[in-house]
Design a protein around this motif. Sequence first.
Motif, PDB file in Angstrom:
ATOM      1  N   TRP A 138       0.731  -1.155   0.121  1.00 56.55           N
ATOM      2  CA  TRP A 138       0.104   0.056  -0.044  1.00 56.55           C
ATOM      3  C   TRP A 138       0.955   1.347  -0.040  1.00 56.55           C
ATOM      4  O   TRP A 138       2.144   1.249   0.597  1.00 56.55           O
ATOM      5  N   ASP A 187       1.409  -1.059   6.968  1.00 60.24           N
ATOM      6  CA  ASP A 187      -0.099  -1.402   7.813  1.00 60.24           C
ATOM      7  C   ASP A 187      -1.060  -0.617   6.541  1.00 60.24           C
ATOM      8  O   ASP A 187      -1.661   0.354   6.840  1.00 60.24           O
ATOM      9  N   GLY A 188      -1.433  -1.700   5.696  1.00 62.93           N
ATOM     10  CA  GLY A 188      -2.389  -1.568   4.566  1.00 62.93           C
ATOM     11  C   GLY A 188      -2.041  -2.370   3.504  1.00 62.93           C
ATOM     12  O   GLY A 188      -1.152  -2.905   3.344  1.00 62.93           O
TER      13      GLY A 188
END
Length: 268
Positions: A138, A187-188
């Motif tokens: 991400w 985190d994604g």
Amino acid sequence: MRFTRALSAAVVLLGLAAAPAAADSSPSASPSQDGDAPTTAGTSFRTATEFKQGQVATANGAAGDYLYWSFPADAEQRPTVKATVKLPETHAAQTWRVDVYDGLRRRQACQWGAQARTADAGTSSVELACVLRTVRAWTEPWANDPLPGTYYVRLTAVNVPTSDLGVPVSTEVRVDSKDIGGAAAVDGSLAEPLVPGIAVTSGADQGDEDEKGAVLSAIEPEDGWSSGWWSDRWVWSGIGAVLAALAGIGGYALTRGSGRPSRVPPGV
């Protein structure tokens, strides 16, 4: 005798009837298997030849042509694209270049490697390499970070002399990736990988099944997309949590003292 003749005639008729069926079941040329490396290249992004990482894709072309291939790359991978161009015995100096584009057709910069090289007159071959940045699961919309999905390789000669335009060449392209692991975890994640036709596939899941024929790409990593959700980042996070708990217990044991103080005044 009549029974024997009738039986013989029946056998002959059965043999004639079975002949077309036997001819239909004869082996014929079959398309190449999915695991076979391609031997052609496309001429644009839309016609790029698909191949998997670890395969050696080959193609014949000519100086001045644009040759395109595509391959899948997942999160936490660092792809390395290598290309070899074999030139004829007689040719002028030629500069060959390999470029890599992501699923949004954004050109991705090479961290290192000989992305462009000049083959002097008489040189039999030239080798190119491009090590991409690590693919991220991400990123921000304004960033140009490489994302999971299809990647395109474009191989061509630049500033080709007029005398060498159309000179036949043979090419080889190979892609290998290094698994970076939790060091590149974020985190994604994307809702879908950047693969041509992924939006059509998502729409077909909710609509008519016949619309699935419009999918443009079928390549994906061996273990599927986002197969690297588990990484050593989880291991190190768990180890850190255990060490933090042990440190807290040890600190409490050192500072709590020997218990409640005595209420008897000293010296009594």
